[in-house]
Design an enzyme around this catalytic site. Structure first.
Site: not given
Length: 400
Positions: A114, A176
């Protein structure tokens, strides 16, 4: 031949409607709305060492998180977009303050994939608007950190190292992760090594090969054998089932492969971005905002996901500028506009209810987490889409 002609007649009709929709929608008014909501949030946020993440459906105030949270980059990114529109120096001061809370992410080992969401949405926008050299160096340093999660035998970045122990997953890659490749691409062109570019390309190519079903719907997660590098299986984590189309996962795919084409000019990425777009837009409900999963068993009573719509709207505005067939470009713009207009309606705007921009996002349905919430990444991609639309209308480069 008859069906093909009918298809192009339909697209021509869509293009005409798209122009009409665009003329009626006032993007400046929507950006002013975002600025008012930002002002409300800033007044509420008395603890400026924490960042807003979500507002529950029954709540009126932001739940705050620290810089380690995977969503930490979205709030400073929102402030940078708001500053870009308003040129308000007070907003800029807050954008700098909240951005610089994330500095430790560039100084510590990678916790997971992330880092792109966290650092590029914050520092990336900060550098774009200020050209602060310290920000450039931090972005490049963070890209080097993210690259440590790349497994050359597999050909992808390890998304969740913690899942190796928690769930017994070996090398795992989630959809993602496609968004975080932008950090690597950008860094490779702003002082980082060629290896960052190569890692991003390889990750995208491997994902393109292994992460999709024959109908171009995506798996959320793919597990790989760390010894052979081969795919073990595709599965879900946040979707309804291993065979379903999780809305935000498909949104990440559309956005990610569009961005990969921008950064590489590889035709296969442009072609693939269009292929993964079709199952999404062809199955949208009448208001153009998807249910949290396109295969949720309780449709039409299923929860919506405004965040997926915001991501796709922003992506389609960009994708419309890359395709050579003008009618297809207009078609993508049409769908983007429909999504933006719907998100900007009373049904989806937070308005006076909450200081967020949008209502009705779904974070993690299987975990019963953030269902029908306001979530910061929905707001981030909404204001990004509005900013891109404004630049398009003014004949400007949407990425500058």
């Amino acid at each position: 031949m008859k069906n093909r002609n009918l298809f192009w007649v339909m697209i021509a009709s869509v293009a005409l409607v798209s122009c009409s929709v665009a003329k009626k929608f006032d993007v400046n008014e929507s950006l002013k709305y975002c600025d008012r909501q930002v002002e409300r949030s800033l007044k509420e946020l008395t603890v400026d060492t924490l960042l807003p993440r979500n507002i529950a459906d029954t709540a009126k105030n932001w739940k705050l998180v620290d810089y380690k949270d995977w969503t930490s980059g979205f709030w400073p990114g929102i402030l940078w977009y708001d500053y870009e529109f308003t040129k308000d120096e007070k907003v800029k001061e807050k954008a700098i303050k909240y951005t610089e809370l994330l500095k430790p992410l560039s100084e510590n080992p990678a916790y997971d994939h992330d880092l792109g969401f966290q650092v590029f949405c914050s520092y990336g926008n900060a550098y774009r608007l200020t050209k602060n050299e310290d920000y450039r160096k931090l972005i490049v340093r963070t890209a080097d950190t993210l690259a440590t999660l790349f497994n050359p035998r597999v050909g992808t970045i390890l998304s969740w190292p913690r899942m190796i122990k928690d769930k017994g997953w070996p090398h795992n890659t989630i959809m993602d992760n496609m968004i975080n490749l932008e950090l690597l691409f950008w860094a490779s062109k702003h002082g980082g090594g060629q290896n960052l570019y190569d890692i991003a390309v390889k990750h995208a190519e491997t994902t393109m090969k292994n992460h999709f079903r024959p109908d171009y719907t995506s798996y959320h997660v793919v597990l790989y054998d760390t010894i052979t590098g081969k795919k073990i299986k595709g599965m879900t984590h946040q979707g309804y089932s291993d065979s379903s189309m999780w809305a935000r996962g498909q949104a990440w795919a559309i956005y990610g492969f569009t961005m990969c084409y921008r950064e590489t000019k590889k035709q296969e990425f442009l072609d693939f971005a269009q292929k993964v777009t079709e199952p999404y837009i062809s199955r949208l409900p009448n208001d153009y905002i998807p249910y949290w999963d396109f295969n949720a068993p309780d449709i039409p009573k299923a929860a919506k996901d405004a965040s997926a719509a915001a991501v796709v709207a922003s992506a389609l505005l960009e994708l419309s500028g890359y395709v050579k067939e003008q009618q297809q470009a207009k078609r993508y713009k049409y769908f983007a506009m429909k999504m933006i207009v719907s998100l900007s309606s009373d049904k989806y705007l937070s308005g006076n209810l909450k200081p967020s921009f949008l209502l009705h996002s779904t974070g993690h349905w299987p975990n019963k987490s953030e269902i029908d919430y306001s979530i910061n990444y929905a707001d981030y991609y909404y204001i990004e889409a509005l900013t891109r639309l404004k630049k398009l209308e003014e004949g400007r480069n949407i990425l500058e």
